[in-house]
Design a protein around this motif. Sequence first.
Motif, mmCIF file in Angstrom:
data_model
loop_
_atom_site.group_PDB
_atom_site.id
_atom_site.type_symbol
_atom_site.label_atom_id
_atom_site.label_comp_id
_atom_site.label_asym_id
_atom_site.label_seq_id
_atom_site.Cartn_x
_atom_site.Cartn_y
_atom_site.Cartn_z
ATOM 1 N N ARG A 92 12.452 15.337 7.781
ATOM 2 C CA ARG A 92 12.183 13.935 7.448
ATOM 3 C C ARG A 92 10.692 13.671 7.463
ATOM 4 N NH1 ARG A 92 15.528 11.240 12.286
ATOM 5 N NH2 ARG A 92 14.562 13.019 13.338
ATOM 6 N N SER A 93 10.281 12.680 6.676
ATOM 7 C CA SER A 93 8.897 12.225 6.746
ATOM 8 C C SER A 93 8.842 10.746 6.422
ATOM 9 C CB SER A 93 7.987 13.019 5.806
ATOM 10 O OG SER A 93 8.455 12.990 4.477
ATOM 11 N N ALA A 94 7.905 10.059 7.064
ATOM 12 C CA ALA A 94 7.742 8.623 6.868
ATOM 13 C C ALA A 94 6.267 8.276 6.814
ATOM 14 C CB ALA A 94 8.429 7.843 7.993
ATOM 15 N N ALA A 95 5.956 7.206 6.112
ATOM 16 C CA ALA A 95 4.600 6.670 6.055
ATOM 17 C C ALA A 95 4.571 5.336 6.774
ATOM 18 C CB ALA A 95 4.158 6.497 4.606
ATOM 19 N N ILE A 96 3.501 5.099 7.524
ATOM 20 C CA ILE A 96 3.339 3.865 8.299
ATOM 21 C C ILE A 96 2.048 3.201 7.839
ATOM 22 C CG2 ILE A 96 3.147 2.887 10.621
ATOM 23 C CD1 ILE A 96 4.347 5.633 11.601
ATOM 24 N N ARG A 97 2.128 1.910 7.569
ATOM 25 C CA ARG A 97 0.982 1.190 7.019
ATOM 26 C C ARG A 97 0.475 0.092 7.946
ATOM 27 N NH1 ARG A 97 0.467 2.578 1.515
ATOM 28 N NH2 ARG A 97 2.256 3.770 0.737
ATOM 29 N N ASN A 98 0.862 0.127 9.197
ATOM 30 C CA ASN A 98 0.328 -0.828 10.165
ATOM 31 C C ASN A 98 -1.050 -0.396 10.636
ATOM 32 O OD1 ASN A 98 3.590 -0.939 10.860
ATOM 33 N ND2 ASN A 98 2.567 -2.925 10.874
ATOM 34 N N GLU A 115 8.074 3.357 5.673
ATOM 35 C CA GLU A 115 8.946 3.755 4.583
ATOM 36 C C GLU A 115 9.212 5.247 4.638
ATOM 37 O OE1 GLU A 115 5.034 3.773 1.679
ATOM 38 O OE2 GLU A 115 6.087 1.967 2.308
ATOM 39 N N TRP A 116 10.426 5.616 4.297
ATOM 40 C CA TRP A 116 10.746 7.035 4.133
ATOM 41 C C TRP A 116 9.980 7.579 2.936
ATOM 42 C CZ3 TRP A 116 13.086 9.258 8.009
ATOM 43 C CH2 TRP A 116 14.046 8.572 8.765
ATOM 44 N N VAL A 117 9.537 8.833 3.034
ATOM 45 C CA VAL A 117 8.856 9.477 1.914
ATOM 46 C C VAL A 117 9.545 10.803 1.629
ATOM 47 C CG1 VAL A 117 6.684 10.376 1.017
ATOM 48 C CG2 VAL A 117 6.657 8.422 2.587
ATOM 49 N N ALA A 118 9.973 10.971 0.380
ATOM 50 C CA ALA A 118 10.660 12.197 -0.021
ATOM 51 C C ALA A 118 9.634 13.249 -0.421
ATOM 52 C CB ALA A 118 11.587 11.917 -1.183
#
Length: 286
Positions: free
Chosen positions: A193-199, A283-286
């Motif tokens: 899994r991978s996710a991006a965080i924009r906070n 958000e999840w990132v594919a």
Amino acid sequence: MTMAETTNFDAPALGERAARVRATVPLVHCITNYVTVNDCANALLACGGSPIMSDEPEDVADITSICGGLVLNIGTLNRRSLEGMAVAGVRATELGHPIVLDPVGAGASRLRTEAAANILDTMAVTVVRGNMSEIKAVAGAASSTRGVDVDPADVVTDENLASSCAFARNLAEKLGCVVAITGVIDVVADAGRSAAIRNGHPIMGKMTGSGCMLSAVSGAYVTANPDDTFMAEVAAIAGEGLAGEVAASRMGELDGNGSFRTYLLDALYNLSAEQLAGGARVEWVA
């Protein structure tokens, strides 16, 4: 570069991770950067954890034994701290305690790069968290490093987000741990899994210690949430980023990075599970 394919993230689950920290008050042993040790201890207290800061080799095995997690930060290396990290890390591995590695400045010197590599080779590290330049150095990829700052060529952007996440997933699989790459856009990955965080807020980069504080906070989150280290790390990063946004919103005309530091600790202290669930931009990132 192709744009990343992103999908919505289960933000309420992040609030649950934060609530567990406050409910369980995890005791975390930190061998950390002496420039930021006080801020790291206060950040742990603010997020709901409890800190012990010890690097004496004759002391650390006992201290690690009574704690739930261990944070190793190589920001101000010396032979004593390296010995202390080795003893504490072996003991934490024996006990099955989570270990967070912050490879500060890896790639800037042979000692730092070798120290980070040795920790990964000899201990069961749970999370490795750093900027992209540091993580590339740890991975053995070609990277130039500007001290503890990310090299401009290594900054994660929307254009390279997909490839950055793929790199993080591959490294996580290789190392058998969660990889967290922090910057303007944060990336968290495990093998699948991978996710991006924009906070976050730009002024966080103008305050010494925000990254060290995050590694300490990560120690509390992964200790309190052993069922899913990936989600715990996402929650820790989104939580401190959101706290940075709240802190920045409080700043007046005469406030600077010193006031921001205080506001950041206040925001971490007051961060609720509901606030994190509602304010996390992940958000999840594919």
